[in-house]
Design a protein around this motif. Sequence first.
Motif, PDB file in Angstrom:
ATOM      1  N   PHE A 185     -36.549  53.878  53.241  1.00 36.51           N
ATOM      2  CA  PHE A 185     -36.951  52.662  52.529  1.00 36.51           C
ATOM      3  C   PHE A 185     -37.881  51.795  53.385  1.00 36.51           C
ATOM      4  CE2 PHE A 185     -33.085  52.491  49.481  1.00 36.51           C
ATOM      5  CZ  PHE A 185     -33.814  53.169  48.513  1.00 36.51           C
ATOM      6  N   TYR A 186     -37.680  51.830  54.687  1.00 36.99           N
ATOM      7  CA  TYR A 186     -38.539  51.049  55.580  1.00 36.99           C
ATOM      8  C   TYR A 186     -39.862  51.762  55.864  1.00 36.99           C
ATOM      9  CZ  TYR A 186     -40.045  48.030  59.386  1.00 36.99           C
ATOM     10  OH  TYR A 186     -40.769  47.153  60.164  1.00 36.99           O
ATOM     11  N   GLY A 187     -40.001  52.961  55.343  1.00 33.44           N
ATOM     12  CA  GLY A 187     -41.256  53.688  55.538  1.00 33.44           C
ATOM     13  C   GLY A 187     -41.247  54.618  56.726  1.00 33.44           C
ATOM     14  N   ALA A 188     -40.097  54.798  57.352  1.00 31.09           N
ATOM     15  CA  ALA A 188     -39.980  55.733  58.475  1.00 31.09           C
ATOM     16  C   ALA A 188     -39.626  57.118  57.943  1.00 31.09           C
ATOM     17  CB  ALA A 188     -38.902  55.261  59.448  1.00 31.09           C
ATOM     18  N   VAL A 190     -40.338  57.547  47.126  1.00 26.79           N
ATOM     19  CA  VAL A 190     -40.099  57.721  48.555  1.00 26.79           C
ATOM     20  C   VAL A 190     -41.154  56.946  49.325  1.00 26.79           C
ATOM     21  CG1 VAL A 190     -40.204  59.380  50.447  1.00 26.79           C
ATOM     22  CG2 VAL A 190     -38.901  59.919  48.397  1.00 26.79           C
ATOM     23  N   ASN A 191     -40.730  56.094  50.230  1.00 24.27           N
ATOM     24  CA  ASN A 191     -41.646  55.314  51.052  1.00 24.27           C
ATOM     25  C   ASN A 191     -41.967  56.079  52.337  1.00 24.27           C
ATOM     26  OD1 ASN A 191     -43.270  53.211  51.827  1.00 24.27           O
ATOM     27  ND2 ASN A 191     -41.603  51.867  52.472  1.00 24.27           N
ATOM     28  N   GLY A 192     -40.935  56.366  53.130  1.00 24.98           N
ATOM     29  CA  GLY A 192     -41.093  57.256  54.275  1.00 24.98           C
ATOM     30  C   GLY A 192     -40.509  58.598  53.926  1.00 24.98           C
ATOM     31  N   GLY A 193     -41.099  59.692  54.397  1.00 21.34           N
ATOM     32  CA  GLY A 193     -40.629  61.030  54.058  1.00 21.34           C
ATOM     33  C   GLY A 193     -39.135  61.184  54.276  1.00 21.34           C
ATOM     34  N   GLY A 222     -43.034  49.835  56.591  1.00 28.53           N
ATOM     35  CA  GLY A 222     -42.353  48.618  56.169  1.00 28.53           C
ATOM     36  C   GLY A 222     -41.835  48.751  54.749  1.00 28.53           C
ATOM     37  N   ILE A 223     -41.011  47.827  54.334  1.00 23.78           N
ATOM     38  CA  ILE A 223     -40.356  47.894  53.023  1.00 23.78           C
ATOM     39  C   ILE A 223     -41.332  47.600  51.893  1.00 23.78           C
ATOM     40  CG2 ILE A 223     -38.663  46.719  51.542  1.00 23.78           C
ATOM     41  CD1 ILE A 223     -36.838  46.504  53.914  1.00 23.78           C
ATOM     42  N   ASP A 224     -41.275  48.414  50.858  1.00 29.59           N
ATOM     43  CA  ASP A 224     -42.001  48.142  49.617  1.00 29.59           C
ATOM     44  C   ASP A 224     -41.167  47.126  48.833  1.00 29.59           C
ATOM     45  OD1 ASP A 224     -43.114  48.097  47.096  1.00 29.59           O
ATOM     46  OD2 ASP A 224     -43.342  50.274  46.936  1.00 29.59           O
ATOM     47  N   ARG A 225     -41.715  45.956  48.576  1.00 32.00           N
ATOM     48  CA  ARG A 225     -40.935  44.867  47.978  1.00 32.00           C
ATOM     49  C   ARG A 225     -40.966  44.848  46.450  1.00 32.00           C
ATOM     50  NH1 ARG A 225     -39.322  41.660  52.213  1.00 32.00           N
ATOM     51  NH2 ARG A 225     -40.479  42.006  54.144  1.00 32.00           N
ATOM     52  N   ASP A 226     -41.440  45.954  45.844  1.00 29.10           N
ATOM     53  CA  ASP A 226     -41.410  46.052  44.386  1.00 29.10           C
ATOM     54  C   ASP A 226     -39.973  46.359  43.957  1.00 29.10           C
ATOM     55  OD1 ASP A 226     -41.606  46.685  41.715  1.00 29.10           O
ATOM     56  OD2 ASP A 226     -43.487  47.798  41.930  1.00 29.10           O
ATOM     57  N   ARG A 227     -39.236  45.328  43.549  1.00 25.64           N
ATOM     58  CA  ARG A 227     -37.806  45.455  43.292  1.00 25.64           C
ATOM     59  C   ARG A 227     -37.487  46.411  42.147  1.00 25.64           C
ATOM     60  NH1 ARG A 227     -35.570  39.824  42.210  1.00 25.64           N
ATOM     61  NH2 ARG A 227     -37.586  39.593  41.159  1.00 25.64           N
ATOM     62  N   GLU A 228     -38.375  46.486  41.147  1.00 23.47           N
ATOM     63  CA  GLU A 228     -38.098  47.341  39.989  1.00 23.47           C
ATOM     64  C   GLU A 228     -38.014  48.817  40.380  1.00 23.47           C
ATOM     65  OE1 GLU A 228     -40.361  46.941  36.494  1.00 23.47           O
ATOM     66  OE2 GLU A 228     -39.929  44.825  36.213  1.00 23.47           O
TER      67      GLU A 228
END
Length: 608
Positions: A70-73, A99-102, A187-193
């Motif tokens: 979720f943090y992109g790591a 998926v933000n980080g793999g 970093g976190i994607d802040r799109d809550r939906e």
Amino acid sequence: MGTSLKEKRILTGNEAIARGFYEAGGTIAASYPGSPTVEILEKLKEYEEVYAEFSTNEKVAVEVAIGGSFYGARAMASMKHVGVNIAYDPLMTFTETPVNGGFLLVSGDDPGLASSQNEQDNRVLGKFANMGILDPSDSQEAKDFTKKALEISETFSIPMMLRITSRVCHGRSVVEIENREEVKPKGIDRDREKYCMIPPGSRKSQFFMKERLKKLEEYAYDTDLNRLELKENTDTLVITSGLVYYNLKELNPNVSIWKLGLIHPISEEKAKEIASGFERIIVIEEMLPFIENELKLMGIVCEGKKYFDFTGELDIRDIQEGLSKAGIIREEKKFAKRYVETVPRAPLFCTGCPHRPTFDILKKSKAKIVIGDIGCYSLSFLFPFEQSNIIISMGASIGITKGIRKAMSKNDEGEPLVAVIGDGTFFHSGLSTFVNTLHRKEDNENITLVVLDNRTTAMTGGQPNASSGLYNERDDMKVGIKTLLESMGFDRVKEINQYDYKAATKLFKEEIAYDGLSIIVANGPCALKYNIEEPYYYVNPNICISCRACIKTNCPPLRMIKYEGIEKLKSSIDKDMCVGCSVCAQVCPVNAIKSSKKIDREDEKIDN
């Protein structure tokens, strides 16, 4: 100028996965120890750039990896196949989100049940969770597929599964070593939906999952993760994956081979295109007909489990027998025996194991129903203790015991019930079951719950758990089980040193006779993890009466031998194996077993 050669190492599949995660710029890795995947996390701890932890259980491990993602790591959770069952609650919902980080889930499947209570095929669970699935055949592919899975995960915004089997996990082959590629967390994607999975968001996610799998299937059309090996003058195609591919190649049958590395999703367009060039298609895969069924759903006529077993591993001989049944192989090669005949050896508790006296006491007690659990103490099922009536899964002993007790109460039966659970399992999945025993607890229901606290996760190699810090300074968690249970609301919790045989016998007798719920926390350090620094014990054969009371404790250094000048067999102790736990001396009725710390003058010759 000459080309520099890449460094090569011989690695296990587990080591290769760890190396692949490191090279791919992996940042967060979590696991719960369980064969065949324990070594992955242990190797990752060697890399400073990676945060690697053994979590309390597999669910927590997946959640830690999800948080990293979720943090992109780039993040990975590894576990044995049954561990995925524990992790499935957060996993099934996480797979709805982008998926933000793999993100990579490593599932160590166990064809043949080498170290497991079931043989589930987690390719089915991967598909059910809408994940992409890769299936490596050797250590090089284990490393390459780990890197590729993280790349695919980010490209298609999809969680990936690396499904690996026990023999690939532990087998060794040559692997090319490369440098680490640093991948900075976004970093976190802040799109809550996208990430708050309650009905308004999760309804949209069903379409999102469908679309990304469709895109991954398009990618599967010409990916180099799959390869077609054509052979002239044959109208038969074999489709396979994993280690089975190399076992098939050893036979060199007259067939073309489509080796799948990406086994879900399979490109329907590519599969039909390849299948159209052959009159006959045979699928060879271990366990369930996963690939076979996927092809049949596409309308492709194929065979597979008709010739190959649905359970166990498929070695070269098994594949040859199956292809012979299918009429593909006419002349069968002769192979050496699969194993050399030897004296059967039952698995034993280790020398000095603190669990041994506990099960010896239980065997002699009035407890006729003992509910077991998963851990070293599962060996209590075997001869000579034969004490566990039921063993299902980690943490299940306590809940099962409650269900049996309630059913017995409805039937007006008051026979004592005993349940055992280890400290690692207690923290893994036992806490909630203990709390549940307080619900609708009746004062006259006879239940004795035994927590075997050796302060390590012993069966998988001595990884730490939440109470390990009470025994050593290097582990940072110091949770006292007795204190924790009392804080939950249990009012009858007793603690005992398992090596104090007489005191433990007295306590077990009292608690099993107690007409209500009681808990015994039985302490004793794991003999492998924490060395017992005590003098060894020896037997004076002139005092020994050959009663075999010590032998019945089933400690490996003990055996009956013929002493010079003595007609009857007498007990003896291998002093090189003895760790000085003293249990044998405590059960001896005539004091024939003594510590070498206090050798009597007349015993000096005997000891030497």
